[in-house]
Design a protein around this motif. Structure first.
Motif, short mmCIF file in Angstrom:
data_model
loop_
_atom_site.label_atom_id
_atom_site.label_comp_id
_atom_site.label_asym_id
_atom_site.label_seq_id
_atom_site.Cartn_x
_atom_site.Cartn_y
_atom_site.Cartn_z
N ALA A 1 -4.89 -0.58 5.10
CA ALA A 1 -3.72 0.13 5.61
C ALA A 1 -4.12 1.22 6.59
CB ALA A 1 -2.95 0.73 4.45
N LEU A 2 -3.38 1.29 7.65
CA LEU A 2 -3.65 2.29 8.68
C LEU A 2 -2.82 3.53 8.45
CD1 LEU A 2 -3.60 0.12 11.89
CD2 LEU A 2 -5.58 1.31 10.95
N PRO B 1 -0.24 5.19 2.28
CA PRO B 1 -1.37 4.31 1.91
C PRO B 1 -2.59 4.47 2.82
CG PRO B 1 0.56 3.05 2.66
CD PRO B 1 1.01 4.46 2.50
N GLU C 1 5.43 -2.11 4.78
CA GLU C 1 4.25 -2.97 4.94
C GLU C 1 3.63 -3.20 3.57
OE1 GLU C 1 3.07 -4.13 7.89
OE2 GLU C 1 4.60 -3.14 9.10
N PRO D 1 -0.17 6.11 9.93
CA PRO D 1 0.93 5.82 10.87
C PRO D 1 0.45 6.05 12.31
CG PRO D 1 1.64 7.31 9.11
CD PRO D 1 0.16 7.16 8.97
N PHE E 1 -3.98 7.03 4.00
CA PHE E 1 -4.74 8.28 3.87
C PHE E 1 -5.57 8.33 2.59
CE2 PHE E 1 -1.09 9.30 6.54
CZ PHE E 1 -1.69 9.97 7.59
N LEU F 1 0.90 -2.88 0.96
CA LEU F 1 -0.08 -1.83 0.78
C LEU F 1 -1.44 -2.48 0.53
CD1 LEU F 1 1.92 0.53 -1.57
CD2 LEU F 1 2.05 0.29 0.91
#
Lengths: 395, 143
Positions: free
Chosen positions: B9-10, B82, B3, B12, B84, B5
């Motif tokens: 960003a979520l 990304p 994805e 996972p 976190f 960055l």
């Protein structure tokens, strides 16, 4: 005891240059290492009839490269590159650690299938961050760890180190001497990645933290490069260029991982103990027979756990042994005399075996353990796919 | 898949499958449910096709107390991905559910001062909303 104890030997050791992001391809580095191992033994490509490795790219959470010659080098590709396809009787390609290939190679020789087997590991450092979890979704077993940020191996090792520290009251200060001594060993190893970068204990204590209490200096250094060992029968090895290192025993772990997390300290101890039982039974030897040890240090904390799992020390005392300098060159039991994966570079245990071979054949140069006769090499963390070996000098 | 960055960003997102749907359904309803063997009563986590203790396939999700003890932990300083980046240091805990020895769950330890963490510390489950229909089981010290 293993029926073929001491009947198979390592007769040649070969390294490519170990560096990061070199101009040469992984294919070319692998060829260098294999040619060096053959030359070390006084053999040529024409003598080769078996090839084994584990051709995988250990990458977590990101894209797993599988391009032949770039990310991996399979035994079939290698035999084409070396122009030896017609003479290769057997190839081994394992999903386990590469050191399983050494067991298989020894079996191929013991079974009379092959005369001269190359076992090698080729590793490539991919572009970007090695351990970034890049996917939007966590599938399979990842769904129970990655959403919590537990997708990187240094963190897996960190929970082991934390529990070990908490149970016995150790801190990173207790580990500093071993890490600094290990770097000093590396500086005596012409193959070592960090050979020109000496360090002191304070460097360890000030190192960048990755997953507390694991710092960057508790992690092995990923390199582009290859290491190859030439296996043959001990009888043939005695007529070759170098003194043979006899394979006196081996063990492969089948101890399962825990299921709700990646690994626990207790699982590692029990897995190392299972491996050790098999190793001592296979070799007819025990901890008291070992005078040099090459204990897997993909993460530093595995070293004291192997010391304990092998039965060299009781649980909890491995760190004190290292803290007091008993694992240094000149200590009671020199450990990772070539700098291990922390200093020499990540080759998934091949270099641990290579160093044991060099020690017991008196070929370790400035880092030679005087009179070294029996070396143990342990690979991985004691859980399934871990292996251990004893190499002996020829008497 | 890689994805882009970006700042949005979520982390996972767990992707439930046939085997794990019951676990995530429970968490979404704020109930911690663990797969259990009807034959030998062994608790299994992560969910499995065959019981880890007796290999029976007669397995179903049952609620547990949500009580556990801290087996170990680490404070992540380096971001594991990304999503976190803004959460560091992030404490990952390995907790042992009180229902069975070595019944481990990987989680984040929340609402706790990392300096006060101890082996064996009693913790209990709490639920964190990750997306509209996804919750994570997190653990915090028992009040």
């Amino acid at each position: 005891m293993w029926e073929f104890r001491d009947k198979v030997s390592v007769a040649g050791v070969g390294y490519s240059k170990l560096s990061r992001r070199p101009a040469e391809s992984l294919a070319s580095l692998t060829r260098d290492a294999v040619d060096a191992a053959l030359a070390d033994a006084g053999l040529t490509r024409a003598d080769l009839d078996g090839i084994a490795t584990s051709p995988s790219m250990p990458r977590y959470g990101g894209l797993r490269g599988a391009t032949e010659g770039v990310d991996v080098v399979t035994p079939w590709h290698l035999s084409e590159m070396l122009h030896v396809t017609e003479q290769i009787n057997w190839t081994g390609s394992t999903n386990g650690m590469v050191t399983q290939s050494l067991i298989e190679g020894a079996m191929a020789i013991a079974a009379g299938v092959c005369k001269n087997v190359i076992v090698y590991r080729a590793l490539h450092v991919p572009e970007g961050r090695y351990i970034n979890f890049e996917g939007r979704y966590a599938v399979g077993t990842d769904q129970f760890v990655a959403p919590f940020g537990f997708s990187m191996p240094p963190a897996w090792a960190a929970v082991i180190m934390r529990r070990y520290f908490e149970l016995y009251g150790y801190t990173r200060a207790d580990f500093a001497r071993f890490i600094a001594d290990n770097r000093a060993n590396t500086c005596l190893n012409p193959n070592g990645y960090w050979r020109e970068k000496p360090m002191v204990r304070e460097d360890y204590l000030n190192a960048r933290m990755i997953a507390d209490p694991m710092s960057i200096l508790d992690c092995d250094i990923p390199v582009d490069g290859a290491c190859a060992l030439l296996l043959t029968s001990t009888e043939r090895a005695r007529d070759l260029r170098q003194p043979p290192a006899l394979l006196s025993g081996f063990a492969a772990s089948t101890f399962p991982h825990p299921t709700g997390t990646i690994m626990t300290l207790e699982d590692l101890w029990e897995g190392c103990e299972q491996t050790a039982r098999r190793l001592w039974e296979s070799s007819g030897l025990g901890p008291q027979d070992i005078d040099n040890a090459h204990l897997y240090d993909g993460f530093s904390i595995f070293v004291p756990i192997w010391l304990e799992g092998l039965g060299i020390l009781p649980r909890g005392e491995g760190m004190a042994f290292l803290r007091d300098g008993h694992g240094a060159l000149g200590g009671k039991l020199p450990i990772n005399t070539g700098g291990g994966a922390l200093g020499e570079g990540r080759l998934h245990g091949m270099s641990h075996m290579a160093e044991a071979v060099l020690q017991v054949t008196g070929r370790a140069g400035a880092r030679q353990v005087p009179g070294a006769k029996r070396g143990v090499a342990t690979i991985s963390n004691g859980l399934v796919k871990a292996t251990a070996f004893i190499f002996s000098g020829d008497s | 898949m890689v994805e882009e960055l970006d700042a949005e960003a979520l982390r996972p997102i767990p992707y439930p499958d046939e085997l794990t749907q019951g676990f995530w359904d429970g968490v979404r309803a704020h109930r911690l449910c663990i797969q259990r063997c009807a034959k030998c009563r062994h608790w299994n986590h992560v969910p499995t096709i065959t019981c880890y203790a007796c290999a029976s396939e007669d397995l179903a999700f049952e609620p547990v107390s949500g009580k556990a003890t801290v087996h170990s932990w680490t404070a992540l300083i380096d971001s594991p991905g990304p999503g976190f980046r803004n959460m560091l240091p992030l404490i990952v805990g390995i907790v042992e559910l009180v229902e069975q020895p070595r019944l481990f769950l990987t989680t984040n330890l929340v609402n706790v001062d990392p300096e006060r963490l101890k082996l064996g510390m009693p913790v209990e489950v709490t639920y964190e909303q990750l997306t509209e229909d996804c919750f994570l089981p997190q653990f915090q010290p028992v009040a």
